[in-house]
Design a protein around this motif. Structure first.
Motif, short mmCIF file in Angstrom:
data_model
loop_
_atom_site.label_atom_id
_atom_site.label_comp_id
_atom_site.label_asym_id
_atom_site.label_seq_id
_atom_site.Cartn_x
_atom_site.Cartn_y
_atom_site.Cartn_z
N UNK A 56 -12.71 -0.41 -8.49
CA UNK A 56 -13.10 -1.81 -8.27
C UNK A 56 -14.52 -1.90 -7.72
N UNK A 57 -14.88 -0.99 -6.84
CA UNK A 57 -16.25 -0.99 -6.29
C UNK A 57 -17.28 -0.72 -7.39
N UNK A 58 -16.98 0.23 -8.28
CA UNK A 58 -17.90 0.51 -9.38
C UNK A 58 -18.03 -0.68 -10.32
N UNK A 59 -16.91 -1.31 -10.66
CA UNK A 59 -16.95 -2.47 -11.55
C UNK A 59 -17.67 -3.64 -10.91
N UNK A 60 -17.47 -3.83 -9.62
CA UNK A 60 -18.16 -4.91 -8.90
C UNK A 60 -19.66 -4.64 -8.85
N UNK A 61 -20.02 -3.39 -8.59
CA UNK A 61 -21.44 -3.03 -8.54
C UNK A 61 -22.09 -3.25 -9.91
N UNK A 62 -21.41 -2.90 -10.98
CA UNK A 62 -21.97 -3.09 -12.33
C UNK A 62 -22.14 -4.58 -12.63
N UNK A 63 -21.11 -5.39 -12.30
CA UNK A 63 -21.22 -6.83 -12.53
C UNK A 63 -22.34 -7.44 -11.69
N UNK A 64 -22.46 -7.00 -10.44
CA UNK A 64 -23.53 -7.50 -9.57
C UNK A 64 -24.89 -7.11 -10.11
N UNK A 65 -25.02 -5.86 -10.59
CA UNK A 65 -26.28 -5.40 -11.17
C UNK A 65 -26.66 -6.28 -12.37
N UNK A 66 -25.70 -6.54 -13.25
CA UNK A 66 -26.00 -7.37 -14.42
C UNK A 66 -26.32 -8.81 -14.02
N UNK A 67 -25.66 -9.30 -13.00
CA UNK A 67 -25.91 -10.67 -12.54
C UNK A 67 -27.32 -10.79 -11.97
N UNK A 68 -27.71 -9.80 -11.17
CA UNK A 68 -29.03 -9.85 -10.52
C UNK A 68 -30.18 -9.51 -11.47
N UNK A 69 -29.96 -8.52 -12.34
CA UNK A 69 -31.05 -8.07 -13.21
C UNK A 69 -31.11 -8.85 -14.51
N UNK A 70 -30.05 -9.53 -14.83
CA UNK A 70 -30.02 -10.25 -16.10
C UNK A 70 -29.49 -9.41 -17.24
N UNK A 71 -29.09 -8.16 -16.97
CA UNK A 71 -28.49 -7.32 -18.00
C UNK A 71 -29.52 -6.79 -18.98
#
Length: 107
Positions: A56-71
């Motif tokens: 869950x931490x890895x998935x949350x970090x990936x979603x947060x990264x995409x949200x902040x960076x724009x993917x």
């Protein structure tokens, strides 16, 4: 190929996480991890819950990264698809992994 992985990473993480939890469950039941105690939990519960939290931490970090960076920067459509994939993977990991919180694992 890297773009495809970036866009589908959330769902790939969900698939890998589901497989890892399922494999650990079978391994733990087969090796008798329920007989070993770690505080209020048995070893199988501790391993499954710890693994689920890490996923869950890895998935949350990936979603947060995409949200902040724009993917992926290739297009707005791919950014949106990547973010939706990441959020779907996070939700899938949460709901398909939640049974590790139940007390009975090996019946």
């Amino acid at each position: 190929m890297a773009l495809v992985v970036k866009v589908l990473a959330g769902l790939l993480l969900w698939g890998a996480g589901f497989s890892i939890l399922y494999a650990l469950h079978g391994l733990g039941c087969g090796l008798g991890w329920t007989d070993l105690r770690i505080g209020p939990l048995n070893l199988l519960q501790a391993v499954l819950i710890g693994t689920w939290m890490a996923l869950l931490a890895m998935a949350t970090a990936w979603a947060w990264f995409l949200w902040r960076s724009g993917g992926p920067a290739e297009s707005a459509f791919l950014r949106t698809v990547g973010l939706v994939s990441a959020l779907t993977g996070l939700g899938g990991l949460f709901f398909t992994g939640a049974p590790v919180l139940l007390p009975a694992h090996c019946l």
